[in-house]
Design an enzyme around this catalytic site. Structure first.
Site, short mmCIF file in Angstrom:
data_model
loop_
_atom_site.label_atom_id
_atom_site.label_comp_id
_atom_site.label_asym_id
_atom_site.label_seq_id
_atom_site.Cartn_x
_atom_site.Cartn_y
_atom_site.Cartn_z
N HIS A 172 4.13 10.00 -3.04
CA HIS A 172 5.15 9.55 -2.09
C HIS A 172 6.48 9.36 -2.80
CE1 HIS A 172 1.61 7.60 0.22
NE2 HIS A 172 2.09 8.54 1.02
N CYS A 259 2.54 -0.28 -1.79
CA CYS A 259 1.55 0.26 -0.83
C CYS A 259 0.70 -0.83 -0.20
CB CYS A 259 0.56 1.18 -1.52
SG CYS A 259 1.25 2.31 -2.66
#
Ligand code: CIR
Length: 268
Positions: A172, A259
């Site tokens: 990401h 996250c």
């Protein structure tokens, strides 16, 4: 009406939504990493240390129910993006993760109007980096152009800009880069296309610590992974205050610190 007026006069309260580690964490998705055994107990203990670090900074923590049949469910960041104006429920690029999204909807609907990323778009929250009024969105194996376009149409009416950033080297965008405030970006420039990010001042991770670009910012303080002392030194040398937390076990699942929570300002 009365409740709306009351809410607008309340001080905001930093809130983090988290979820316990799934017992199936060993079956997690992996994209840029080889599989390495993950100790469930250690992962839980480190996750608890993360939660306690947030609480030590006055953050109110809301725990979702575990989803043990979803190996990656601890990584709640990927299923929702919350800004001051709206909460966006994502459509993860990893099919195995789509069933996680519904479970966060009730809590977010109590705090924000909801918007949804819809088929054929995919977008994961790990690709969404907010710096002041600009959303930088990673174009990655999990977030496609349709996802970026839908996100743009949701947030533009609220006055945000959206800039797409290619992410060739990481899962990401935020695996490689996070915003430190005051126009500063901590990043591993080897993993992302820095072109769209040139308005920000780059603080590069130490070359021996490619995964050190991810911090959780709570006001002036940053939660930072304990395993990256050289990059920690670079940040501290600039007067940035860190709380270092152990996060080696979920790092084996390609998870960074951000996250593990969805952080937003709730009205008290
Ligand atoms: C996945 O591949 O989806 C998980 N194993 C890791 C997700 C990490 N999330 C994040 O960087 N926001």
């Amino acid at each position: 009406m009365f409740l709306t007026l009351l809410a607008s006069t309340m001080p905001p309260m930093t809130t983090a939504i988290i979820r316990p580690v799934s017992r199936s964490i060993q079956e997690c998705e992996l994209t840029h990493m080889d599989r390495d055994p993950i100790c469930y107990e250690t992962a839980c203990a480190q996750h608890q240390a993360y939660v306690e670090a947030l609480e030590s900074l006055g953050v109110t923590v809301i725990e979702l129910d575990p989803l043990h049949h979803h190996p990656d469910a601890v990584f709640v960041e990927d299923i929702a993006v919350v800004c001051d104006d709206v909460a966006i429920l994502t459509r993860p690029g990893a099919e195995s993760r789509r069933g996680e999204v519904e479970s966060i909807t009730p809590i977010l609907s109590a705090h924000r109007p909801l918007a949804h990323i819809e088929d054929p778009a995919t977008l994961e929250g790990g690709d969404v980096l907010l710096a002041e009024r600009t959303f930088y969105i990673g174009r990655s194996s999990r977030t496609n152009d349709a996802g970026i376009d839908q996100f743009r149409s949701i947030v533009t009416p609220y006055g945000y800009e959206v800039v797409a950033v290619d992410v060739p080297g990481a899962l990401h965008l935020k695996t490689a880069a996070t915003y430190l405030g005051e126009g500063r970006l901590l990043a591993n420039p080897e993993w992302i296309d820095m072109d769209g990010l040139e308005d920000l001042e780059l603080i590069a991770v130490h070359p021996d610590e490619p995964f050190a670009g991810n911090v959780v910012r709570i006001g002036e303080v940053m939660l930072f992974p304990k395993q990256f002392p050289h990059t920690a030194g670079r940040l501290e040398a600039r007067g940035i205050q860190l709380i270092q937390v152990p996060s080696t076990e979920l790092a084996k699942a390609e998870g960074s610190l951000t996250c593990k929570s969805v952080i937003f300002q709730a009205n008290a």
